[in-house]
Design an enzyme around this catalytic site. Structure first.
Site, PDB file in Angstrom:
ATOM      1  N   SER A 120      -0.838 -17.582  20.705  1.00  0.00           N
ATOM      2  CA  SER A 120      -0.842 -17.306  19.456  1.00  0.00           C
ATOM      3  C   SER A 120      -0.017 -18.335  18.475  1.00  0.00           C
ATOM      4  O   SER A 120      -0.158 -18.383  17.394  1.00  0.00           O
ATOM      5  CB  SER A 120      -0.008 -15.808  19.272  1.00  0.00           C
ATOM      6  OG  SER A 120      -0.631 -14.828  19.702  1.00  0.00           O
ATOM      7  N   THR A 135       3.221 -15.631  16.003  1.00  0.00           N
ATOM      8  CA  THR A 135       2.229 -15.453  14.987  1.00  0.00           C
ATOM      9  C   THR A 135       2.815 -15.455  13.589  1.00  0.00           C
ATOM     10  O   THR A 135       2.597 -16.242  12.586  1.00  0.00           O
ATOM     11  CB  THR A 135       1.302 -14.116  15.280  1.00  0.00           C
ATOM     12  OG1 THR A 135       0.626 -14.241  16.395  1.00  0.00           O
ATOM     13  CG2 THR A 135       0.437 -13.890  13.894  1.00  0.00           C
ATOM     14  N   PHE A 142      12.405  -3.099  11.160  1.00  0.00           N
ATOM     15  CA  PHE A 142      12.338  -1.577  11.535  1.00  0.00           C
ATOM     16  C   PHE A 142      12.530  -1.428  13.119  1.00  0.00           C
ATOM     17  O   PHE A 142      12.730  -0.173  13.711  1.00  0.00           O
ATOM     18  CB  PHE A 142      11.003  -0.985  11.157  1.00  0.00           C
ATOM     19  CG  PHE A 142      10.784  -1.185   9.772  1.00  0.00           C
ATOM     20  CD1 PHE A 142      11.581  -0.518   8.690  1.00  0.00           C
ATOM     21  CD2 PHE A 142       9.980  -2.157   9.394  1.00  0.00           C
ATOM     22  CE1 PHE A 142      11.345  -0.695   7.389  1.00  0.00           C
ATOM     23  CE2 PHE A 142       9.791  -2.307   7.961  1.00  0.00           C
ATOM     24  CZ  PHE A 142      10.444  -1.638   7.137  1.00  0.00           C
ATOM     25  N   ASP A 162       9.783   5.327  12.366  1.00  0.00           N
ATOM     26  CA  ASP A 162       8.842   3.845  12.449  1.00  0.00           C
ATOM     27  C   ASP A 162       7.670   3.981  11.314  1.00  0.00           C
ATOM     28  O   ASP A 162       6.922   4.842  11.492  1.00  0.00           O
ATOM     29  CB  ASP A 162       8.219   3.648  13.595  1.00  0.00           C
ATOM     30  CG  ASP A 162       9.315   3.669  14.740  1.00  0.00           C
ATOM     31  OD1 ASP A 162      10.299   2.757  14.688  1.00  0.00           O
ATOM     32  OD2 ASP A 162       9.231   4.538  15.918  1.00  0.00           O
ATOM     33  N   GLU A 173      -0.094  -8.891  10.216  1.00  0.00           N
ATOM     34  CA  GLU A 173      -0.616  -8.928  11.482  1.00  0.00           C
ATOM     35  C   GLU A 173      -0.529  -7.563  12.322  1.00  0.00           C
ATOM     36  O   GLU A 173       0.633  -6.924  12.193  1.00  0.00           O
ATOM     37  CB  GLU A 173       0.270 -10.044  12.412  1.00  0.00           C
ATOM     38  CG  GLU A 173      -0.006 -10.062  13.786  1.00  0.00           C
ATOM     39  CD  GLU A 173       1.021 -10.605  14.782  1.00  0.00           C
ATOM     40  OE1 GLU A 173       2.103 -10.396  14.407  1.00  0.00           O
ATOM     41  OE2 GLU A 173       0.630 -11.031  15.693  1.00  0.00           O
ATOM     42  N   HIS A 214      -2.101  -7.371  27.289  1.00  0.00           N
ATOM     43  CA  HIS A 214      -1.520  -8.170  28.426  1.00  0.00           C
ATOM     44  C   HIS A 214      -1.047  -7.060  29.347  1.00  0.00           C
ATOM     45  O   HIS A 214      -1.060  -7.609  30.539  1.00  0.00           O
ATOM     46  CB  HIS A 214      -0.534  -8.851  27.842  1.00  0.00           C
ATOM     47  CG  HIS A 214      -0.617 -10.247  26.798  1.00  0.00           C
ATOM     48  ND1 HIS A 214      -1.189 -11.231  27.653  1.00  0.00           N
ATOM     49  CD2 HIS A 214      -0.307 -10.714  25.645  1.00  0.00           C
ATOM     50  CE1 HIS A 214      -1.170 -12.183  26.661  1.00  0.00           C
ATOM     51  NE2 HIS A 214      -0.864 -11.863  25.789  1.00  0.00           N
ATOM     52  N   ASP A 246      -6.642 -14.310  16.401  1.00  0.00           N
ATOM     53  CA  ASP A 246      -6.262 -15.534  16.874  1.00  0.00           C
ATOM     54  C   ASP A 246      -6.903 -16.220  18.019  1.00  0.00           C
ATOM     55  O   ASP A 246      -6.957 -17.306  18.607  1.00  0.00           O
ATOM     56  CB  ASP A 246      -4.765 -15.605  17.042  1.00  0.00           C
ATOM     57  CG  ASP A 246      -3.970 -14.556  17.880  1.00  0.00           C
ATOM     58  OD1 ASP A 246      -4.859 -13.593  17.978  1.00  0.00           O
ATOM     59  OD2 ASP A 246      -2.919 -14.664  17.895  1.00  0.00           O
ATOM     60  N   HIS A 247      -7.109 -15.109  19.102  1.00  0.00           N
ATOM     61  CA  HIS A 247      -7.874 -15.678  20.313  1.00  0.00           C
ATOM     62  C   HIS A 247      -8.523 -14.153  20.982  1.00  0.00           C
ATOM     63  O   HIS A 247      -8.035 -13.173  20.343  1.00  0.00           O
ATOM     64  CB  HIS A 247      -6.872 -16.148  21.170  1.00  0.00           C
ATOM     65  CG  HIS A 247      -5.710 -15.340  21.353  1.00  0.00           C
ATOM     66  ND1 HIS A 247      -5.601 -14.340  22.125  1.00  0.00           N
ATOM     67  CD2 HIS A 247      -4.312 -15.382  20.826  1.00  0.00           C
ATOM     68  CE1 HIS A 247      -4.397 -13.829  22.134  1.00  0.00           C
ATOM     69  NE2 HIS A 247      -3.452 -14.408  21.333  1.00  0.00           N
ATOM     70  N   HIS A 302      -5.420 -14.505  28.070  1.00  0.00           N
ATOM     71  CA  HIS A 302      -6.069 -14.488  26.775  1.00  0.00           C
ATOM     72  C   HIS A 302      -7.636 -15.032  27.330  1.00  0.00           C
ATOM     73  O   HIS A 302      -7.533 -15.565  28.267  1.00  0.00           O
ATOM     74  CB  HIS A 302      -5.669 -15.587  25.692  1.00  0.00           C
ATOM     75  CG  HIS A 302      -4.259 -14.930  24.967  1.00  0.00           C
ATOM     76  ND1 HIS A 302      -3.407 -15.954  24.251  1.00  0.00           N
ATOM     77  CD2 HIS A 302      -3.605 -13.859  25.123  1.00  0.00           C
ATOM     78  CE1 HIS A 302      -2.454 -15.232  24.016  1.00  0.00           C
ATOM     79  NE2 HIS A 302      -2.399 -14.131  24.254  1.00  0.00           N
TER      80      HIS A 302
HETATM   81 ZN   LIG Z   1      -0.990 -12.944  23.960  1.00  0.00          ZN
END
Ligand SMILES: [Zn+2]
Ligand SMILES: *[C@@H]1O[C@H](CO)[C@@H](O)[C@H](O)[C@H]1NC(C)=O
Ligand SMILES: *[C@@H]1O[C@H](CO)[C@@H](O)[C@H](O)[C@H]1NC(C)=O
Length: 513
Positions: free
Chosen positions: A121, A186, A299, A314, A340, A349, A386-387, A463
């Site tokens: 990222s 990011t 937050f 939240d 984002e 992940h 991003d990927h 990724h």
């Molecule tokens: Zn990642």
């Protein structure tokens, strides 16, 4: 209603349904619309054609730009999320489009970084925010600086800035919204220069050798970071000392004893700006956007929780995005907002596909909410990632099957079941006995924490290296088509909005006779 409209496409499908029904009387067994009727497909495709033919190029200046980034939001993730979200609202799912999939222009972005075939990222963020491809693990620095090279960071020679800086120099308001820590790779790529993405606080800097400025400090004191008008996300612990606790009772992470939240307020006030710090949903929703010029909302001590696990305190990504736009809309020269959806990536992940799809659904809702708050004729909206990740969507299950379940028409060659979604690698690897595969029929696929199966055991799924999609609407959105390098994105955005040092629609106009 808001949720329903997350599928722009559904509305048109309904019209087609009504029309095909009036042509051919459907029998009572037909589902929502009659896919067995050829008219259904013809009318649907004709309608798409008509929409494309009536599309006019918008070559106005983009007064506002909103860049939405789904972290790790691969094309596979989009396809699976349509089904996930569609089925939640009682449809088969596959036929629907996410809010931004209805944008008129799409392209493919190549995400590799200078020293790595698959992006992280940090280098990726540097590419799509600053227009420069960089080394893995670094933000806001050219590839002359290797990961961990503090001297290279301190030199300043290789620092690069991008959309945030260019927008600020053009007198636009700027904002940053994320579901991760606001110092994570990011968001950091939007304002910081760091030779290592892990240097989020002073506590994470190398204990020996040269000291570099940490990312949280750069957000508050840096040339670009200090000028951002709206910052909303997680990562509160990175902004105050270890020895203090925050209003929710969590300890800070800083070793240098600095209270960066207080510092942020002081600096804004010194600039004659009326700032406000908030730390929960109530504070954010009750904030009077006509009263304050600048808001910092942190937050959660760490990343914000997954939407499936969020508490009443939240705010959602949609709520944060809406508030950011309401604050920035007051700027007479327009604004640049970067949003984002950061937890799509973290869920992948962990090979927790259910969470990844749910975070993507939340992201699509935030895009849709944004579209309703801006003038679409003068606002360029770009949605990308991003990927990729290693999740695949496979098998030949029946139409409308649970996207998060097992393939239901056939088993594998070993006569054991396999899952529709699975990963090439990651923690979902399941040990089996000698000479046979693990039997997935034993597992609970309804558990939000279920780790989807992976072929290769790795603690954190990796990724993926293939291209990601770009969706655009508004001024100059037709530039975002074809297949291009990821670092082209900010150049096209700058062109459309007349910011930055490169060619812009304003400059090229003034040059022509
Ligand atoms: Zn990642
Ligand atoms: C696939 O395997 C599972 C578990 O062994 C079994 O229950 C199921 O009936 C099989 N399905 C097919 C289509 O063979
Ligand atoms: C899922 O895991 C998270 C932490 O990893 C935990 O907080 C949460 O309670 C779990 N959810 C369920 C339903 O078990």
């Amino acid at each position: 209603m808001a949720r329903f409209l997350t599928f722009t496409y559904l509305f048109f499908v309904m019209i087609i349904y009504v029309k095909t029904r009036s042509v051919h009387k459907s029998n009572s067994e037909t589902p929502v619309f009659d896919e067995k009727n050829k008219d259904h497909w013809n009318m649907q495709a004709q309608w798409i054609l008509q929409t494309k033919l009536s599309n006019h190029l918008n070559t106005k200046v983009a007064k506002n730009v909103i860049l939405f980034l789904g972290d790790g939001m691969s094309i596979t993730t989009l396809a699976a999320t349509r089904v996930y979200l569609g089925q939640k609202y009682g449809h088969l799912g596959e036929e629907l489009k996410l809010s931004f999939e209805a944008f008129p222009y799409t392209g493919l972005s190549k995400t590799y970084c200078v020293d790595s075939n698959v992006a992280d990222s940090a280098c990726s963020g540097t590419a799509y925010l600053s227009g420069i491809k960089a080394n893995s693990g670094t933000v806001g620095l050219s590839a002359a600086v290797k990961r961990g090279d503090c001297k290279g960071q301190r030199d300043g020679l290789h620092s690069v800035t991008g959309l945030m800086d260019w927008a600020q120099k053009a007198g636009k308001g700027t904002g940053l919204v994320t579901t991760t820590r606001v110092t994570h790779a990011t968001p950091a790529a939007a304002y910081a220069h760091s030779a290592d993405r892990r240097w989020e606080t002073d506590n994470e800097l190398p204990k020996k050798g040269l000291r570099c400025e940490d990312i949280a400090t750069q957000m508050v004191k840096g040339q670009v970071g200090s000028k951002i008008d709206v910052i909303l996300g997680g990562g509160r612990r990175n902004f105050f000392p270890k020895t203090q606790t925050d209003p929710e009772g969590y300890r800070g992470c800083r070793s240098d004893g600095v209270d960066l939240i207080r510092e942020w307020k002081k600096r804004k006030e010194a600039l004659g700006v009326f700032p406000r710090f908030v730390y929960n949903k109530e504070g954010l929703l009750n904030l009077d956007d006509s009263l304050y010029h600048s808001v910092l909302g942190l937050f959660s001590p760490d990343h914000m929780p997954y939407h499936l696990e969020a508490g009443d305190d939240d705010p959602t990504l949609t709520e944060m995005t809406q508030k950011a736009i309401l604050m920035l809309k007051k700027k007479k020269n327009g604004f640049f907002l970067f949003v984002e959806g950061g937890r799509i990536d973290t869920a992948h992940h962990e090979t927790k596909a259910r969470k990844a799809l749910d975070e993507t659904a939340e992201f699509a809702k935030a895009v849709e909410a944004a579209l309703r708050l801006v003038d679409l004729q003068e606002t360029l909206v770009v949605v990308t990632s991003d990927h990729s990740h290693t999740m695949t969507y496979s098998g030949y299950s029946k139409r409308g099957s649970d996207i998060l379940g097992l393939v239901n028409r056939n088993n594998a060659s070993d006569n054991l079941p396999y899952a529709t979604l699975s990963y090439a690698n990651g923690p979902g690897y399941k040990e089996a006995g000698r000479f046979h595969r693990y039997n997935l029929a034993k597992d609970d696929f309804n558990d939000v924490n279920y780790t989807y199966p992976s072929l290769v055991p790795i603690n954190r799924e990796t990724h993926g290296g293939e291209d990601v999609a770009v969706f655009a609407r508004g001024p100059w959105s037709h530039l975002f088509t074809g297949s291009f390098e990821q670092n082209f994105l900010p150049h096209a955005i700058a062109y459309a909005s007349c910011i930055g040092p490169g060619l812009t629609t304003c400059k090229s106009k003034s040059r022509s006779p």
